[in-house]
Motif scaffolding. Sequence first.
Motif, PDB file in Angstrom:
ATOM      1  N   TYR A  46      -0.564 -43.868   2.137  1.00 54.27           N
ATOM      2  CA  TYR A  46       0.059 -44.172   0.840  1.00 54.27           C
ATOM      3  C   TYR A  46      -0.729 -45.258   0.104  1.00 54.27           C
ATOM      4  N   GLN A  78      -3.981 -43.728  -1.165  1.00 53.64           N
ATOM      5  CA  GLN A  78      -3.693 -42.839  -2.279  1.00 53.64           C
ATOM      6  C   GLN A  78      -3.404 -43.645  -3.549  1.00 53.64           C
ATOM      7  N   THR A  79      -2.614 -44.703  -3.417  1.00 51.65           N
ATOM      8  CA  THR A  79      -2.285 -45.546  -4.568  1.00 51.65           C
ATOM      9  C   THR A  79      -3.536 -46.229  -5.106  1.00 51.65           C
ATOM     10  N   PHE A 120       1.855 -42.133 -10.775  1.00 52.40           N
ATOM     11  CA  PHE A 120       1.802 -43.533 -10.353  1.00 52.40           C
ATOM     12  C   PHE A 120       3.117 -44.251 -10.668  1.00 52.40           C
ATOM     13  N   THR A 132       5.987 -42.820  -8.340  1.00 52.99           N
ATOM     14  CA  THR A 132       5.930 -43.280  -6.954  1.00 52.99           C
ATOM     15  C   THR A 132       6.244 -44.770  -6.840  1.00 52.99           C
ATOM     16  N   THR A 133       5.862 -45.546  -7.844  1.00 51.30           N
ATOM     17  CA  THR A 133       6.186 -46.969  -7.823  1.00 51.30           C
ATOM     18  C   THR A 133       7.689 -47.196  -7.923  1.00 51.30           C
ATOM     19  N   SER A 190       9.335 -46.037  -4.630  1.00 47.56           N
ATOM     20  CA  SER A 190       9.051 -47.028  -3.591  1.00 47.56           C
ATOM     21  C   SER A 190       9.919 -48.272  -3.762  1.00 47.56           C
TER      22      SER A 190
END
Length: 142
Positions: free
Chosen positions: A21, A24-25, A53, A56-57, A60
Motif C-alpha cells: 500500500y 502504491q501510494t 488517491f 484511498t486516503t 484509510s
Amino acid sequence: MQKIKDERLLLKNLQNLRIAYILQTLGIIGILGYDLITKGIDGMRENPLWFVFILTTVVSAFLSMNISVEYESQKRSPKKGFLISLVVLTLISTIIGILTSLSEGFTAINGVLTAGIIFICGIVPISYLYYLRKKRIDDHTD
C-alpha cells in the motif's frame, strides 16, 4: 487455497500488504507530482489517479478511526464529544463562510455554499466517531 490460521503468518501478511500500500501510494503521488509539474494543478486533477488517491486516503482515514477509538484509554461520553465537535465544526464553517463572502470576487451565496460544504464534509467523520464510541460503550456494558 486455505485460510491462514497462524497469527504470525497473519501479521506477516498484513505487514506485506502495508508495504504494498505504501509503495502504491508513493507511485500515485509520483505520477500526480509529475502531472503537477508538466500540466499544472488542473492537469493533475483531471488524472483519474487523483480520484483514486483521494478515495484511498479517505477510506484509510475512516478505517484508522475505528482502530483509534478501540484503544482510547479514557471512557469518554460519546454525546459530549459529539456536541463539542459539532460546536467547533459550526464555528469553523461559519468563520470560513464569512471570510469567503467578504473576499473580493465572491458573494454571500458563495460563503453560504462554502460553509455548507465544509459543514457537511465535517459532520460525516464526527458522526462516524460518535457511532464508534457509542458502539464501544454499548459492547462493554453487555
